[in-house]
Design a protein around this motif. Structure first.
Motif: not given
Length: 215
Positions: A115-123
């Protein structure tokens, strides 16, 4: 959501003070957002500390929220279950162009889960991106607006059937001639079901540029 109710109402020429179709339009926004995510095999909304599970022997991890801003950690669940183990000193690179996290070595065996913990995606619309964040592309919001407009304006011909909820539900059914003749019903629930509804060709062309590769 990929667009906001006031933006959609402006496209449809519905004054802000007219709220009779607000519940339906809000449902359509949710419906089209989910449909776009299903079509593109991804989630669009930015999330901090999102998690994504993958086979522990993978080297290229194609997470479902991108652009990827940062990676905060990796975990491993060994064969036979048990708790997740936090892994230290993992070498990883973010390939922004391909939306992939590239690992220097496998984190475990093929039958194990990582499992990876990350921050991503569009506002999403209605929020202001901070430094290092990416706003939802205008063409994606416009594609959602046009798809919703098509569904709304053709709702009587697309197999829209009642019934799902809200204070104006029965009035909506009455406007669509979906109540039995002579009924005196004044309250109830409303849901919306669409049969054989496909994406507009112009919308599908746009979504091709935002589809996550699964290999």
């Amino acid at each position: 959501m990929l667009t906001q109710l006031p933006t959609l109402k402006a496209r449809l020429g519905i004054p802000a003070y007219e709220i009779g179709h607000d519940a339906l339009l809000a449902d359509l926004i949710r419906f089209v957002t989910a449909r776009f995510e299903l079509e593109c095999h991804r989630r669009f909304a930015r999330r901090e500390n999102a998690s994504y599970d993958f086979r522990a022997d993978a080297l290229d991890v194609r997470v479902d929220r991108y652009p990827i801003e940062s990676v905060s950690g990796f975990l491993l669940r060994r064969a036979g279950g048990g708790d997740w183990e936090t892994l230290a000193e993992i070498t990883a690179q973010i390939s922004v162009a391909e939306a992939v996290i590239e690992l220097g070595r496998p984190l475990g065996q093929p039958h194990e889960k990582a499992r990876v913990i990350y921050t991503g995606g569009y506002v999403l619309p209605g929020n202001t991106p901070a430094a290092g964040q990416t706003a939802l592309p205008d063409e994606l919001e416009q594609a959602a607006i046009e798809q919703i407009t098509y569904l709304f304006e053709n709702r009587n011909r697309l197999g829209l059937v009642s019934v799902g909820g809200g204070s104006g539900a029965i009035d909506i059914l009455r406007d669509l001639n979906l109540l039995p003749p002579g009924t005196s019903q004044t309250s109830g629930t409303v849901w919306f079901k669409y049969a054989q509804v496909d994406l507009l060709p112009s919308v599908r062309l746009i979504l091709r540029h935002y589809t996550r590769l699964l290999w």
